[in-house]
Design a protein around this motif. Structure first.
Motif, PDB file in Angstrom:
ATOM      1  N   VAL A  49       6.099   3.096  10.647  1.00  0.00           N
ATOM      2  CA  VAL A  49       6.815   4.360  10.462  1.00  0.00           C
ATOM      3  C   VAL A  49       8.013   4.153   9.539  1.00  0.00           C
ATOM      4  N   ALA A  50       8.763   3.078   9.769  1.00  0.00           N
ATOM      5  CA  ALA A  50       9.937   2.815   8.931  1.00  0.00           C
ATOM      6  C   ALA A  50       9.528   2.535   7.490  1.00  0.00           C
ATOM      7  N   ILE A  51       8.444   1.790   7.300  1.00  0.00           N
ATOM      8  CA  ILE A  51       7.941   1.510   5.954  1.00  0.00           C
ATOM      9  C   ILE A  51       7.590   2.820   5.248  1.00  0.00           C
ATOM     10  N   ALA A  52       6.896   3.687   5.947  1.00  0.00           N
ATOM     11  CA  ALA A  52       6.483   4.960   5.349  1.00  0.00           C
ATOM     12  C   ALA A  52       7.682   5.852   5.046  1.00  0.00           C
ATOM     13  N   GLU A  53       8.562   5.996   6.017  1.00  0.00           N
ATOM     14  CA  GLU A  53       9.697   6.903   5.832  1.00  0.00           C
ATOM     15  C   GLU A  53      10.601   6.462   4.692  1.00  0.00           C
ATOM     16  N   ALA A  54      10.718   5.151   4.483  1.00  0.00           N
ATOM     17  CA  ALA A  54      11.546   4.646   3.386  1.00  0.00           C
ATOM     18  C   ALA A  54      10.986   5.050   2.033  1.00  0.00           C
ATOM     19  N   ARG A  55       9.716   5.446   2.006  1.00  0.00           N
ATOM     20  CA  ARG A  55       9.060   5.831   0.760  1.00  0.00           C
ATOM     21  C   ARG A  55       8.698   7.313   0.735  1.00  0.00           C
ATOM     22  N   GLY A  56       9.233   8.067   1.682  1.00  0.00           N
ATOM     23  CA  GLY A  56       8.966   9.497   1.720  1.00  0.00           C
ATOM     24  C   GLY A  56       7.579   9.861   2.192  1.00  0.00           C
ATOM     25  N   LEU A  57       6.930   8.978   2.948  1.00  0.00           N
ATOM     26  CA  LEU A  57       5.576   9.205   3.437  1.00  0.00           C
ATOM     27  C   LEU A  57       5.587   9.497   4.931  1.00  0.00           C
ATOM     28  N   LYS A  58       4.533  10.148   5.405  1.00  0.00           N
ATOM     29  CA  LYS A  58       4.313  10.330   6.833  1.00  0.00           C
ATOM     30  C   LYS A  58       3.330   9.263   7.311  1.00  0.00           C
TER      31      LYS A  58
ATOM     32  N   LEU B 185       0.481   7.804   4.861  1.00  0.00           N
ATOM     33  CA  LEU B 185       0.056   6.419   5.010  1.00  0.00           C
ATOM     34  C   LEU B 185      -0.642   6.326   6.356  1.00  0.00           C
ATOM     35  N   VAL B 186      -1.936   6.047   6.341  1.00  0.00           N
ATOM     36  CA  VAL B 186      -2.730   5.994   7.561  1.00  0.00           C
ATOM     37  C   VAL B 186      -3.071   4.538   7.859  1.00  0.00           C
ATOM     38  N   VAL B 187      -2.883   4.124   9.102  1.00  0.00           N
ATOM     39  CA  VAL B 187      -3.240   2.762   9.487  1.00  0.00           C
ATOM     40  C   VAL B 187      -4.122   2.788  10.726  1.00  0.00           C
ATOM     41  N   GLY B 188      -5.059   1.855  10.740  1.00  0.00           N
ATOM     42  CA  GLY B 188      -5.837   1.574  11.935  1.00  0.00           C
ATOM     43  C   GLY B 188      -5.519   0.167  12.388  1.00  0.00           C
ATOM     44  N   GLY B 189      -5.965  -0.176  13.572  1.00  0.00           N
ATOM     45  CA  GLY B 189      -5.774  -1.544  14.012  1.00  0.00           C
ATOM     46  C   GLY B 189      -5.305  -1.654  15.441  1.00  0.00           C
TER      47      GLY B 189
ATOM     48  N   ILE C 279       4.808   6.938  16.060  1.00  0.00           N
ATOM     49  CA  ILE C 279       3.959   7.205  14.899  1.00  0.00           C
ATOM     50  C   ILE C 279       3.119   8.458  15.117  1.00  0.00           C
ATOM     51  N   GLY C 280       2.749   9.116  14.011  1.00  0.00           N
ATOM     52  CA  GLY C 280       1.880  10.281  14.082  1.00  0.00           C
ATOM     53  C   GLY C 280       0.458   9.897  14.458  1.00  0.00           C
ATOM     54  N   PHE C 281      -0.324  10.895  14.807  1.00  0.00           N
ATOM     55  CA  PHE C 281      -1.709  10.718  15.263  1.00  0.00           C
ATOM     56  C   PHE C 281      -2.642  11.336  14.238  1.00  0.00           C
ATOM     57  N   CYS C 282      -3.477  10.492  13.621  1.00  0.00           N
ATOM     58  CA  CYS C 282      -4.550  10.976  12.755  1.00  0.00           C
ATOM     59  C   CYS C 282      -5.851  10.884  13.546  1.00  0.00           C
ATOM     60  N   PRO C 283      -6.285  11.977  14.178  1.00  0.00           N
ATOM     61  CA  PRO C 283      -7.530  11.909  14.942  1.00  0.00           C
ATOM     62  C   PRO C 283      -8.729  11.780  14.014  1.00  0.00           C
ATOM     63  N   ASP C 284      -9.578  10.798  14.279  1.00  0.00           N
ATOM     64  CA  ASP C 284     -10.885  10.696  13.640  1.00  0.00           C
ATOM     65  C   ASP C 284     -11.889  11.155  14.685  1.00  0.00           C
ATOM     66  N   THR C 285     -12.443  12.334  14.484  1.00  0.00           N
ATOM     67  CA  THR C 285     -13.199  12.974  15.555  1.00  0.00           C
ATOM     68  C   THR C 285     -14.423  12.168  15.978  1.00  0.00           C
TER      69      THR C 285
ATOM     70  N   ALA D  54       0.838  -1.204   0.000  1.00  0.00           N
ATOM     71  CA  ALA D  54       0.000   0.000   0.000  1.00  0.00           C
ATOM     72  C   ALA D  54       0.869   1.248   0.000  1.00  0.00           C
ATOM     73  N   ALA D  55       1.970   1.203   0.746  1.00  0.00           N
ATOM     74  CA  ALA D  55       2.885   2.352   0.772  1.00  0.00           C
ATOM     75  C   ALA D  55       3.567   2.546  -0.573  1.00  0.00           C
ATOM     76  N   ASP D  56       3.912   1.444  -1.244  1.00  0.00           N
ATOM     77  CA  ASP D  56       4.483   1.556  -2.584  1.00  0.00           C
ATOM     78  C   ASP D  56       3.523   2.272  -3.527  1.00  0.00           C
ATOM     79  N   ALA D  57       2.241   1.892  -3.440  1.00  0.00           N
ATOM     80  CA  ALA D  57       1.231   2.529  -4.292  1.00  0.00           C
ATOM     81  C   ALA D  57       1.078   3.998  -3.950  1.00  0.00           C
ATOM     82  N   ALA D  58       1.058   4.305  -2.651  1.00  0.00           N
ATOM     83  CA  ALA D  58       0.938   5.700  -2.232  1.00  0.00           C
ATOM     84  C   ALA D  58       2.101   6.526  -2.763  1.00  0.00           C
ATOM     85  N   GLN D  59       3.299   5.979  -2.670  1.00  0.00           N
ATOM     86  CA  GLN D  59       4.477   6.685  -3.183  1.00  0.00           C
ATOM     87  C   GLN D  59       4.386   6.894  -4.685  1.00  0.00           C
ATOM     88  N   ALA D  60       3.992   5.857  -5.411  1.00  0.00           N
ATOM     89  CA  ALA D  60       3.921   5.945  -6.867  1.00  0.00           C
ATOM     90  C   ALA D  60       2.927   7.008  -7.319  1.00  0.00           C
ATOM     91  N   LEU D  61       1.889   7.217  -6.510  1.00  0.00           N
ATOM     92  CA  LEU D  61       0.829   8.147  -6.892  1.00  0.00           C
ATOM     93  C   LEU D  61       0.981   9.521  -6.235  1.00  0.00           C
TER      94      LEU D  61
END
Length: 277
Positions: free
Chosen positions: A146-155, A118-122, A181-187, A106-113
């Motif tokens: 975080v490491a997966i994202a940073e390797a692809r220039g993503l947050k 890169l947001v994850v839940g779980g 990891i960063g915090f994406c609040p879903d209100t 998914a991160a590869d696709a995000a980088q390509a586009l």
């Protein structure tokens, strides 16, 4: 609007689900909206948004031809792909490698586009309830995200979610004590779990580089446009202004009879509240 750029999630344009084969193949498990993503993008752009977020399953559909259809949709609508949303159980060591490999795709696709986030839940909640070691396992997995994202220039962003082991304010604080990891609040999810989303934004300001705004009604339980229901998104907007937030905000609505109208109503609310703040 305080330098904010507005995006909308495409998940409202069809039933939400996942790839059923993921029940028996962790590496194939992905989120998905069963709908027309080209139509979603056109209507999101027409509503006045500049960006869009997709589930990982909808993006990965296009990997065989280098995402040609999605690239065309983004070019035609002028939308930026802001984020790709994925997730996992993250607490079960035996399947973690498969989960992270899937998130890597998914991160590869995000980088390509050209996405930024890169947001994850779980963080699976066991039938018997959370065990103390589950938070350590989740935190370690999130640091790998975080490491997966940073390797692809993503947050990388973590999105607390109902039905996981990170719902309540105490659980949010507990996990962020253990991971970078960063915090994406879903209100809406934060409010439905008993939290004060505006206070959580203020308390975790240093971690926030991406935001999901969503409305929620307590009775009957349902998600609604950002300006409706029992989640005080006006207070969240004031809190975001107070902390000097200047990134993307993604309005979101899981299901609505008229998705385009929900998108328009949500954007009007944010613009009006931002102007008043």
């Amino acid at each position: 609007m305080a330098g904010w750029k507005m995006a909308y999630h495409a998940n409202c344009w069809g039933p939400l689900g996942g790839d059923a084969v993921g029940v028996t193949s962790i590496g194939r498990l992905a989120y998905r909206t069963f709908g027309d993503m080209n139509l979603a993008a056109r209507e999101i752009a027409a509503a006045g948004y500049k960006g869009i977020e997709f589930f990982d399953g909808n993006v990965l559909d296009g990997e065989a031809d280098d995402f040609a259809s999605l690239r065309r949709t983004l070019a035609e609508t002028g939308l930026a792909l802001v984020a790709v949303y994925s997730g996992g159980n993250f607490i079960f060591a035996d399947v973690l490698e498969e989960e992270l490999a899937r998130i890597g795709k998914a991160a590869d696709a995000a980088q390509a586009l050209g996405a930024e986030h890169l947001v994850v839940g779980g963080g699976a909640r066991r039938l018997s309830g959370a065990r103390s070691g589950d938070y350590d396992a989740l935190a370690a997995a999130l640091d790998k995200v975080v490491a997966i994202a940073e390797a692809r220039g993503l947050k990388a962003q973590y999105h607390p979610h109902l039905s996981t082991i990170v719902e309540t304010p105490a659980e949010v604080a507990r996990i962020f004590e253990k991971t970078a990891i960063g915090f994406c609040p879903d209100t809406a999810h934060l409010a439905a779990a008993g939290g004060d989303p505006a206070a959580l934004v203020t308390g975790h300001a240093a971690r926030i580089t991406y935001v999901h705004l969503k409305g929620w009604r307590r009775d009957p339980f349902t998600f609604v446009p950002v300006g409706e229901g029992d989640c005080d998104n006006g207070a969240v907007i004031r809190a975001l202004k107070a902390i000097g937030y200047d990134g993307w905000i993604c309005n979101e609505l899981d299901a609505w009879p008229d998705p385009a109208a929900g998108a328009r109503d949500s954007l009007r609310f944010v613009e009006a509240e931002a102007a008043k703040a």
